[in-house]
Design an enzyme around this catalytic site. Structure first.
Site, PDB file in Angstrom:
ATOM      1  N   SER A  16     118.615  10.540  -5.853  1.00  0.00           N
ATOM      2  CA  SER A  16     118.443  10.449  -7.300  1.00  0.00           C
ATOM      3  C   SER A  16     117.242  11.276  -7.744  1.00  0.00           C
ATOM      4  O   SER A  16     117.313  12.024  -8.732  1.00  0.00           O
ATOM      5  CB  SER A  16     118.232   8.995  -7.724  1.00  0.00           C
ATOM      6  OG  SER A  16     119.314   8.202  -7.309  1.00  0.00           O
ATOM      7  N   ARG A  41     109.990   8.515 -12.149  1.00  0.00           N
ATOM      8  CA  ARG A  41     110.436   7.130 -11.956  1.00  0.00           C
ATOM      9  C   ARG A  41     110.915   6.521 -13.268  1.00  0.00           C
ATOM     10  O   ARG A  41     111.860   5.732 -13.288  1.00  0.00           O
ATOM     11  CB  ARG A  41     109.351   6.258 -11.296  1.00  0.00           C
ATOM     12  CG  ARG A  41     109.851   4.851 -10.930  1.00  0.00           C
ATOM     13  CD  ARG A  41     109.021   4.153  -9.870  1.00  0.00           C
ATOM     14  NE  ARG A  41     109.133   4.781  -8.571  1.00  0.00           N
ATOM     15  CZ  ARG A  41     110.122   4.585  -7.698  1.00  0.00           C
ATOM     16  NH1 ARG A  41     111.089   3.721  -7.971  1.00  0.00           N
ATOM     17  NH2 ARG A  41     110.148   5.222  -6.558  1.00  0.00           N
ATOM     18  N   HIS A  44     114.302   7.831 -13.687  1.00  0.00           N
ATOM     19  CA  HIS A  44     115.140   7.150 -12.695  1.00  0.00           C
ATOM     20  C   HIS A  44     115.582   5.776 -13.199  1.00  0.00           C
ATOM     21  O   HIS A  44     116.706   5.329 -12.964  1.00  0.00           O
ATOM     22  CB  HIS A  44     114.340   7.032 -11.391  1.00  0.00           C
ATOM     23  CG  HIS A  44     115.030   6.319 -10.289  1.00  0.00           C
ATOM     24  ND1 HIS A  44     114.704   5.039  -9.916  1.00  0.00           N
ATOM     25  CD2 HIS A  44     116.042   6.690  -9.478  1.00  0.00           C
ATOM     26  CE1 HIS A  44     115.484   4.666  -8.912  1.00  0.00           C
ATOM     27  NE2 HIS A  44     116.298   5.642  -8.621  1.00  0.00           N
TER      28      HIS A  44
END
Lengths: 211, 211
Positions: A16, A41, A44
């Site tokens: 990812s 992040r 994500h």
């Protein structure tokens, strides 16, 4: 139908982050090295590349936040969801604790008595921890406004503010107030944010230290 | 600087929903009446109007989910953050309980042993509750894929699937699998979703019943 990639558990996160890196590049967005772990992040966690353009970091914010964690700072958040999401094990390794005072009954009764939000009162509880505190605000603009008042009147200085409430009323204005201050911060400009974003930022700060 | 609106605690949510309604209208988006509470709450939680175009409801999904709650169905989610966010008090009023098996040690050891994700194993635990279960998947596509396998082989039938994992690997494909089935569902097409979205959908279903 779209095929399912076979991945071993644990491989998905790495893949990812690769995809996120590639797509940022395609969009011509260059994230400063120091901010990369946090911004990626957050993307994500949300699958939303808008954050690459709206997250604002004060100077050396990531370095300062990590230093605070290494020195045992606590994290105070305004939502139990963020509290559930923050990696408390890594935080504890450095002597820090994560708190959310929103469900505290005294907070609730004081808020009712004074006709203010529980989030505002819970910031006052945090101010009494008598140790450096990283605030991770994912929900209530009133939490940020209470912190702003503290900073202005000088009675309490947050060590760090993660200002990512989400919403449509007072959210943008409250974030702008924090951006004005000299308190180290990571703020997401605009309406977007949330408890998931608050937790993702905390974890991006923690994971690098926990490795 | 943008002014701060003075709001009494509790007023902000109402004002936010008004703004969301106005902006949907400006964008020319008409949400079917039955879906309105869910879609608006997801936008309220994310400040992201994309959801108005990507949330997919099977026929009478909201009515069916509410009926299940009234009959005492449990909710099983794949993230502790969603578990923290779901209004468990309202659910309990109808005899339902919310679960997340992700932190269960047996789940962890079985997952390791079989080299599958904890999310997949935790769906198997949910299948053994022996009561109707609404699944609220906010994180792991592997949870949806495990449910899809159950549906295909007929060994277990979820009562309802809220399929809103977020991410870049297998997420879109896993959601498409659920969309193919005849199990009642609310699914967010594409990459976006998350534990906050899963909790928001559950709460939109619950609040109407709790009033």
């Amino acid at each position: 139908m779209e095929k399912i990639l076979y991945c071993k558990p644990g491989e998905i996160e790495g893949k990812s982050f690769e995809i996120i890196g590639e797509e940022l590049q395609k969009r011509g967005i260059v994230i400063p090295k120091e901010q990369e772990a946090v911004t990626k992040r957050v993307i994500h966690t949300t699958a939303d590349f808008d954050y690459a353009e709206t997250l604002v970091f004060s100077e050396h914010a990531v370095e300062k936040a990590r230093q605070l964690i290494l020195e045992g700072a606590d994290i105070v958040t305004d939502t139990n969801m963020a509290l559930a999401g923050i990696n408390k094990k890594v935080l504890a390794r450095f002597g820090g604790k994560a708190h959310c005072f929103m469900a505290d009954e005294t907070v609730a009764s004081l808020a009712k008595e004074r006709n203010v939000t529980r989030a505002a009162v819970s910031m006052e509880f945090a101010a009494k921890l008598h140790k450096p505190v990283i605030f991770a605000v994912g929900n209530a603009p009133t939490a940020l406004l209470r912190l702003y008042d503290y900073i202005q009147d000088g009675t309490f200085l947050p060590a760090f503010v993660i200002g990512v409430p989400v919403g449509f009323v007072n959210v943008e204005a409250a974030k702008e107030r924090i951006l004005e201050t000299s308190v180290p911060h990571i703020v997401n400009r605009g309406r977007k944010g949330g408890s998931n974003v608050a937790a993702a930022i905390c974890n991006a700060l923690l994971y690098e230290l926990g490795r």
